[in-house]
Scaffold this motif. Structure first.
Motif, PDB file in Angstrom:
ATOM      1  N   LEU A  59      -9.217  -6.124  -3.180  1.00 63.47           N
ATOM      2  CA  LEU A  59      -9.194  -5.258  -1.881  1.00 63.47           C
ATOM      3  C   LEU A  59      -7.952  -5.576  -0.960  1.00 63.47           C
ATOM      4  CD1 LEU A  59     -12.863  -4.988  -0.791  1.00 63.47           C
ATOM      5  CD2 LEU A  59     -11.437  -3.276  -2.107  1.00 63.47           C
ATOM      6  N   ALA A  60      -7.422  -6.763  -0.907  1.00 60.95           N
ATOM      7  CA  ALA A  60      -6.611  -7.125  -0.109  1.00 60.95           C
ATOM      8  C   ALA A  60      -5.184  -6.612  -0.618  1.00 60.95           C
ATOM      9  CB  ALA A  60      -6.585  -8.543   0.209  1.00 60.95           C
ATOM     10  N   TRP A  61      -4.996  -7.041  -2.050  1.00 62.82           N
ATOM     11  CA  TRP A  61      -3.628  -6.829  -2.692  1.00 62.82           C
ATOM     12  C   TRP A  61      -3.512  -5.375  -3.223  1.00 62.82           C
ATOM     13  CZ3 TRP A  61      -1.221 -11.584  -4.952  1.00 62.82           C
ATOM     14  CH2 TRP A  61       0.042 -11.355  -5.431  1.00 62.82           C
ATOM     15  N   LEU A  62      -4.748  -4.674  -3.604  1.00 60.92           N
ATOM     16  CA  LEU A  62      -4.405  -3.481  -4.039  1.00 60.92           C
ATOM     17  C   LEU A  62      -4.939  -2.497  -3.415  1.00 60.92           C
ATOM     18  CD1 LEU A  62      -5.425  -3.868  -7.961  1.00 60.92           C
ATOM     19  CD2 LEU A  62      -3.155  -4.070  -6.973  1.00 60.92           C
ATOM     20  N   GLY A  63      -6.088  -2.659  -2.415  1.00 63.31           N
ATOM     21  CA  GLY A  63      -6.772  -1.778  -1.593  1.00 63.31           C
ATOM     22  C   GLY A  63      -5.822  -1.488  -0.173  1.00 63.31           C
ATOM     23  N   VAL A  64      -5.130  -2.458   0.217  1.00 61.72           N
ATOM     24  CA  VAL A  64      -4.293  -2.119   1.479  1.00 61.72           C
ATOM     25  C   VAL A  64      -3.160  -1.205   1.414  1.00 61.72           C
ATOM     26  CG1 VAL A  64      -2.926  -3.295   3.256  1.00 61.72           C
ATOM     27  CG2 VAL A  64      -5.203  -4.360   2.372  1.00 61.72           C
ATOM     28  N   PRO A  65      -2.508  -1.194   0.302  1.00 65.94           N
ATOM     29  CA  PRO A  65      -1.424  -0.149   0.234  1.00 65.94           C
ATOM     30  C   PRO A  65      -2.046   1.069  -0.048  1.00 65.94           C
ATOM     31  CG  PRO A  65      -0.648  -2.028  -1.123  1.00 65.94           C
ATOM     32  CD  PRO A  65      -2.157  -2.366  -0.819  1.00 65.94           C
ATOM     33  N   LEU A  66      -3.104   1.197  -0.761  1.00 59.73           N
ATOM     34  CA  LEU A  66      -3.813   2.552  -0.991  1.00 59.73           C
ATOM     35  C   LEU A  66      -4.301   3.049   0.287  1.00 59.73           C
ATOM     36  CD1 LEU A  66      -4.660   4.440  -3.361  1.00 59.73           C
ATOM     37  CD2 LEU A  66      -6.514   3.509  -3.499  1.00 59.73           C
ATOM     38  N   ALA A  67      -4.959   2.107   1.098  1.00 60.74           N
ATOM     39  CA  ALA A  67      -5.482   2.639   2.411  1.00 60.74           C
ATOM     40  C   ALA A  67      -4.447   3.047   3.189  1.00 60.74           C
ATOM     41  CB  ALA A  67      -6.341   1.475   3.071  1.00 60.74           C
ATOM     42  N   ARG A  68      -3.324   2.236   3.316  1.00 55.59           N
ATOM     43  CA  ARG A  68      -2.301   2.758   4.266  1.00 55.59           C
ATOM     44  C   ARG A  68      -1.448   4.214   3.797  1.00 55.59           C
ATOM     45  NH1 ARG A  68       0.725  -3.023   3.762  1.00 55.59           N
ATOM     46  NH2 ARG A  68      -0.307  -3.984   5.466  1.00 55.59           N
ATOM     47  N   ASN A  69      -1.521   4.365   2.661  1.00 54.98           N
ATOM     48  CA  ASN A  69      -1.253   5.708   2.104  1.00 54.98           C
ATOM     49  C   ASN A  69      -2.111   6.672   2.615  1.00 54.98           C
ATOM     50  OD1 ASN A  69       1.130   4.723   0.730  1.00 54.98           O
ATOM     51  ND2 ASN A  69       0.406   4.738  -1.178  1.00 54.98           N
ATOM     52  N   LEU A  85     -10.096   8.150  -3.188  1.00 55.87           N
ATOM     53  CA  LEU A  85     -10.277   6.681  -4.090  1.00 55.87           C
ATOM     54  C   LEU A  85     -10.784   5.815  -2.834  1.00 55.87           C
ATOM     55  CD1 LEU A  85      -7.214   6.997  -6.120  1.00 55.87           C
ATOM     56  CD2 LEU A  85      -9.534   7.073  -6.971  1.00 55.87           C
ATOM     57  N   MET A  86     -10.134   5.707  -1.619  1.00 53.78           N
ATOM     58  CA  MET A  86     -10.533   4.876  -0.700  1.00 53.78           C
ATOM     59  C   MET A  86     -11.879   4.997   0.020  1.00 53.78           C
ATOM     60  SD  MET A  86      -8.451   2.548  -0.580  1.00 53.78           S
ATOM     61  CE  MET A  86      -9.078   1.593   0.670  1.00 53.78           C
ATOM     62  N   THR A  87     -12.290   6.125  -0.110  1.00 57.13           N
ATOM     63  CA  THR A  87     -13.796   6.485   0.335  1.00 57.13           C
ATOM     64  C   THR A  87     -14.748   5.971  -0.729  1.00 57.13           C
ATOM     65  OG1 THR A  87     -13.019   8.396   1.247  1.00 57.13           O
ATOM     66  CG2 THR A  87     -15.379   8.228   0.963  1.00 57.13           C
ATOM     67  N   GLY A  88     -14.583   6.114  -1.945  1.00 56.57           N
ATOM     68  CA  GLY A  88     -15.137   5.391  -3.115  1.00 56.57           C
ATOM     69  C   GLY A  88     -15.362   4.074  -3.042  1.00 56.57           C
ATOM     70  N   VAL A  89     -14.242   3.549  -2.808  1.00 53.12           N
ATOM     71  CA  VAL A  89     -14.075   1.990  -2.630  1.00 53.12           C
ATOM     72  C   VAL A  89     -14.660   1.430  -1.694  1.00 53.12           C
ATOM     73  CG1 VAL A  89     -12.318   0.106  -2.652  1.00 53.12           C
ATOM     74  CG2 VAL A  89     -11.840   1.786  -3.941  1.00 53.12           C
ATOM     75  N   ILE A  90     -14.459   2.003  -0.469  1.00 54.21           N
ATOM     76  CA  ILE A  90     -15.109   1.579   0.762  1.00 54.21           C
ATOM     77  C   ILE A  90     -16.754   1.506   0.777  1.00 54.21           C
ATOM     78  CG2 ILE A  90     -15.455   1.678   3.309  1.00 54.21           C
ATOM     79  CD1 ILE A  90     -12.284   2.070   3.357  1.00 54.21           C
ATOM     80  N   ALA A  91     -17.163   2.940   0.110  1.00 51.92           N
ATOM     81  CA  ALA A  91     -18.478   2.838   0.098  1.00 51.92           C
ATOM     82  C   ALA A  91     -19.221   1.900  -0.989  1.00 51.92           C
ATOM     83  CB  ALA A  91     -18.767   4.352  -0.528  1.00 51.92           C
ATOM     84  N   ALA A  92     -18.601   1.799  -2.165  1.00 57.46           N
ATOM     85  CA  ALA A  92     -19.200   0.895  -3.064  1.00 57.46           C
ATOM     86  C   ALA A  92     -19.153  -0.603  -2.544  1.00 57.46           C
ATOM     87  CB  ALA A  92     -18.335   0.933  -4.330  1.00 57.46           C
ATOM     88  N   PHE A  93     -18.060  -0.891  -1.902  1.00 58.32           N
ATOM     89  CA  PHE A  93     -18.064  -2.287  -1.316  1.00 58.32           C
ATOM     90  C   PHE A  93     -18.925  -2.584  -0.160  1.00 58.32           C
ATOM     91  CE2 PHE A  93     -16.087  -5.566   1.627  1.00 58.32           C
ATOM     92  CZ  PHE A  93     -15.813  -6.423   0.748  1.00 58.32           C
TER      93      PHE A  93
END
Length: 168
Positions: A59-69, A85-93
């Motif tokens: 999440l830190a390495w790949l999720g942060v840039p995606l979240a910034r975008n 994508l970030m909505t799905g990632v955050i919901a699952a996490f």
């Protein structure tokens, strides 16, 4: 090239963590049908917590840039696939963290990890393809002649003249 290597390094490290999270989740699925016992419950808790710990670097390495975008595009009032994508990632996490803390329920850490790895891999492949296409076009441009020949018609006569390629 340096940015591409850095992205590939992050992708490789994240892939390592993701594969471990997937294996832990598969072990959890395998023990889900077993009769409850102290060892099985302790193992399930252990696997949940380790999967959580292994998900955080991804999440830190790949999720942060995606979240910034996603946030940047949202601030410009644009809905994008990054937001989806970030909505799905955050919901699952988030659901998985809640299940881990409660000690019951399913965890979906692998969903968060796999989404981020596959999206990043796809974007890296796209960027690499674009870079290679751009380099090929630049190489082709060096093969162009400096002069072009133009045929000018005046009535029934034709005349050929040479002009700089930039005027074409």
């Amino acid at each position: 090239v340096g940015e591409s290597r850095w992205m590939l390094t992050g992708l490789g490290i994240s892939l390592f963590f993701t594969l471990n999270v997937v294996m832990m989740t598969m072990a959890l699925w395998a023990y889900a049908d077993q009769p409850d016992g102290r060892f099985a419950a302790a193992l399930a808790d252990f696997l949940r917590w380790i999967a959580l710990l292994f998900t955080i670097p991804v999440l830190a390495w790949l999720g942060v840039p995606l979240a910034r975008n996603a946030i940047d595009q949202l601030q410009r009032r644009q809905l994008s696939t990054d937001l989806l994508l970030m909505t799905g990632v955050i919901a699952a996490f988030g659901y998985s963290v809640a299940s881990t803390v409660r000690g019951i329920g399913h965890v979906y850490f692998e969903v968060s990890c796999v989404i981020l790895v596959l999206v990043t891999l796809g974007r890296w492949l796209e960027a690499t393809g674009r870079r290679q296409a751009s380099e090929a076009l630049n190489a082709l441009e060096t093969l162009l002649p400096e002069l072009a020949h133009r045929v000018v018609y005046s009535g029934s006569k034709s005349q050929e003249e040479s002009i700089p390629l930039i005027e074409v």
